[in-house]
Structure formats: structure tokens, C-alpha cells
Design a protein around this motif. Structure first.
Motif, PDB file in Angstrom:
ATOM      1  N   GLU A 195      11.020  19.093 -47.524  1.00 34.69           N
ATOM      2  CA  GLU A 195      11.025  19.781 -48.816  1.00 34.69           C
ATOM      3  C   GLU A 195      12.053  19.172 -49.756  1.00 34.69           C
ATOM      4  N   GLN A 196      13.227  18.854 -49.215  1.00 37.75           N
ATOM      5  CA  GLN A 196      14.260  18.241 -50.046  1.00 37.75           C
ATOM      6  C   GLN A 196      13.796  16.875 -50.544  1.00 37.75           C
ATOM      7  N   PHE A 197      13.104  16.117 -49.699  1.00 36.29           N
ATOM      8  CA  PHE A 197      12.617  14.799 -50.105  1.00 36.29           C
ATOM      9  C   PHE A 197      11.611  14.925 -51.244  1.00 36.29           C
ATOM     10  N   LYS A 198      10.810  15.989 -51.216  1.00 40.14           N
ATOM     11  CA  LYS A 198       9.837  16.203 -52.288  1.00 40.14           C
ATOM     12  C   LYS A 198      10.528  16.512 -53.612  1.00 40.14           C
ATOM     13  N   THR A 199      11.598  17.316 -53.564  1.00 42.26           N
ATOM     14  CA  THR A 199      12.253  17.747 -54.798  1.00 42.26           C
ATOM     15  C   THR A 199      13.367  16.814 -55.261  1.00 42.26           C
ATOM     16  N   ASP A 200      14.100  16.230 -54.319  1.00 43.65           N
ATOM     17  CA  ASP A 200      15.212  15.340 -54.673  1.00 43.65           C
ATOM     18  C   ASP A 200      15.312  14.223 -53.635  1.00 43.65           C
ATOM     19  N   PRO A 201      14.429  13.226 -53.739  1.00 35.90           N
ATOM     20  CA  PRO A 201      14.388  12.179 -52.719  1.00 35.90           C
ATOM     21  C   PRO A 201      15.681  11.385 -52.582  1.00 35.90           C
ATOM     22  N   VAL A 202      16.403  11.194 -53.657  1.00 39.76           N
ATOM     23  CA  VAL A 202      17.651  10.423 -53.582  1.00 39.76           C
ATOM     24  C   VAL A 202      18.660  11.123 -52.683  1.00 39.76           C
ATOM     25  N   LYS A 203      18.911  12.404 -52.931  1.00 38.60           N
ATOM     26  CA  LYS A 203      19.873  13.152 -52.107  1.00 38.60           C
ATOM     27  C   LYS A 203      19.398  13.257 -50.662  1.00 38.60           C
ATOM     28  N   ALA A 204      18.098  13.454 -50.472  1.00 42.80           N
ATOM     29  CA  ALA A 204      17.562  13.557 -49.112  1.00 42.80           C
ATOM     30  C   ALA A 204      17.810  12.261 -48.345  1.00 42.80           C
ATOM     31  N   LEU A 205      17.510  11.145 -48.975  1.00 40.45           N
ATOM     32  CA  LEU A 205      17.704   9.859 -48.299  1.00 40.45           C
ATOM     33  C   LEU A 205      19.170   9.572 -48.043  1.00 40.45           C
ATOM     34  N   GLU A 206      20.013   9.861 -49.004  1.00 38.68           N
ATOM     35  CA  GLU A 206      21.431   9.603 -48.805  1.00 38.68           C
ATOM     36  C   GLU A 206      21.992  10.468 -47.683  1.00 38.68           C
ATOM     37  N   SER A 207      21.512  11.702 -47.549  1.00 39.43           N
ATOM     38  CA  SER A 207      21.998  12.552 -46.460  1.00 39.43           C
ATOM     39  C   SER A 207      21.460  12.080 -45.113  1.00 39.43           C
ATOM     40  N   VAL A 208      20.221  11.636 -45.088  1.00 41.07           N
ATOM     41  CA  VAL A 208      19.615  11.153 -43.839  1.00 41.07           C
ATOM     42  C   VAL A 208      20.280   9.865 -43.377  1.00 41.07           C
ATOM     43  N   LEU A 209      20.480   8.962 -44.310  1.00 40.85           N
ATOM     44  CA  LEU A 209      21.021   7.647 -43.960  1.00 40.85           C
ATOM     45  C   LEU A 209      22.544   7.637 -43.877  1.00 40.85           C
TER      46      LEU A 209
ATOM     47  N   ALA B 298       2.784   9.003 -45.990  1.00 42.77           N
ATOM     48  CA  ALA B 298       1.357   9.148 -46.294  1.00 42.77           C
ATOM     49  C   ALA B 298       0.519   8.564 -45.165  1.00 42.77           C
ATOM     50  N   VAL B 299       0.939   7.425 -44.639  1.00 41.95           N
ATOM     51  CA  VAL B 299       0.207   6.790 -43.534  1.00 41.95           C
ATOM     52  C   VAL B 299       0.257   7.683 -42.300  1.00 41.95           C
ATOM     53  N   GLU B 300       1.419   8.248 -42.019  1.00 45.70           N
ATOM     54  CA  GLU B 300       1.537   9.124 -40.846  1.00 45.70           C
ATOM     55  C   GLU B 300       0.685  10.375 -40.995  1.00 45.70           C
ATOM     56  N   LYS B 301       0.643  10.956 -42.195  1.00 48.71           N
ATOM     57  CA  LYS B 301      -0.205  12.126 -42.414  1.00 48.71           C
ATOM     58  C   LYS B 301      -1.669  11.778 -42.201  1.00 48.71           C
TER      59      LYS B 301
ATOM     60  N   GLN C 132      14.160   4.554 -40.328  1.00 50.52           N
ATOM     61  CA  GLN C 132      15.088   5.604 -39.905  1.00 50.52           C
ATOM     62  C   GLN C 132      14.861   6.882 -40.715  1.00 50.52           C
ATOM     63  N   ALA C 133      14.686   6.748 -42.011  1.00 55.67           N
ATOM     64  CA  ALA C 133      14.476   7.914 -42.867  1.00 55.67           C
ATOM     65  C   ALA C 133      13.177   8.635 -42.508  1.00 55.67           C
ATOM     66  N   VAL C 134      12.110   7.888 -42.306  1.00 62.17           N
ATOM     67  CA  VAL C 134      10.821   8.492 -41.968  1.00 62.17           C
ATOM     68  C   VAL C 134      10.919   9.256 -40.653  1.00 62.17           C
ATOM     69  N   GLU C 135      11.576   8.668 -39.658  1.00 66.74           N
ATOM     70  CA  GLU C 135      11.717   9.334 -38.363  1.00 66.74           C
ATOM     71  C   GLU C 135      12.420  10.675 -38.509  1.00 66.74           C
ATOM     72  N   LYS C 136      13.502  10.707 -39.292  1.00 67.96           N
ATOM     73  CA  LYS C 136      14.264  11.939 -39.448  1.00 67.96           C
ATOM     74  C   LYS C 136      13.536  12.946 -40.327  1.00 67.96           C
ATOM     75  N   ILE C 137      12.906  12.491 -41.392  1.00 62.33           N
ATOM     76  CA  ILE C 137      12.226  13.403 -42.307  1.00 62.33           C
ATOM     77  C   ILE C 137      11.024  14.066 -41.655  1.00 62.33           C
ATOM     78  N   THR C 138      10.273  13.325 -40.846  1.00 63.00           N
ATOM     79  CA  THR C 138       9.077  13.901 -40.222  1.00 63.00           C
ATOM     80  C   THR C 138       9.424  14.985 -39.197  1.00 63.00           C
ATOM     81  N   LYS C 139      10.657  15.000 -38.707  1.00 58.93           N
ATOM     82  CA  LYS C 139      11.057  15.972 -37.696  1.00 58.93           C
ATOM     83  C   LYS C 139      11.719  17.214 -38.278  1.00 58.93           C
ATOM     84  N   ASP C 140      11.935  17.252 -39.596  1.00 54.55           N
ATOM     85  CA  ASP C 140      12.716  18.325 -40.203  1.00 54.55           C
ATOM     86  C   ASP C 140      12.017  18.846 -41.461  1.00 54.55           C
ATOM     87  N   LYS C 141      11.478  20.068 -41.366  1.00 55.16           N
ATOM     88  CA  LYS C 141      10.727  20.660 -42.498  1.00 55.16           C
ATOM     89  C   LYS C 141      11.604  20.811 -43.741  1.00 55.16           C
TER      90      LYS C 141
END
Length: 74
Positions: free
Chosen positions: A22-36, A57-60, A9-18
């Protein structure tokens, strides 16, 4: 929801939102908690972060291979 579902679920949402990427790169915990929409327990958060990073990484890599295939067909 199990870890695999959370990662997917997280990967699907993150790949669709630039901005989320960026948030996942800088603060993955907050990004995941907001996505999930949940506060992940400490013992699960690292596993989910590593799983999401691996899938991204696999998707890239897959996107790069697809691009190369298209280029080589020309």
C-alpha cells in the motif's frame, strides 16, 4: 548494489508485506528507501520504481496464470 539487485530485493520484500504494498502505491520513493535502507539518488529512483512496478506486474500475472491452471485442472 546495482539497480537490478535493488529492484529484486525491493520486489521480494514488497510482495511479502501488505502494508508495504500500500505504501508503494501511495509513496513509492519512501517505500523503496525504507525497504532498501538507503537514500536513493534522484537519477536512480525513477528507474528502480519502474523496475519494481514491472516485476510486480509480472508476478501478479504469473500468480493469475497459476490460479487459472489450477482451476482448469479441476
Amino acid at each position: 548494489m546495482d539497480l537490478k539487485e535493488q529492484i529484486t530485493q525491493a520486489v521480494e520484500k514488497i510482495t511479502k508485506d501488505k502494508a508495504l504494498q500500500e505504501q508503494f502505491k501511495t509513496d513509492p520513493v519512501k517505500a523503496l528507501e525504507s525497504v532498501l535502507g538507503i537514500d536513493l539518488p534522484e537519477e536512480a529512483i525513477d528507474q528502480v520504481i519502474q523496475g519494481v512496478k514491472a516485476k510486480l506486474a509480472v508476478e501478479k500475472t504469473s500468480d493469475l496464470v497459476d490460479s487459472l491452471k489450477g482451476f482448469l485442472k479441476k
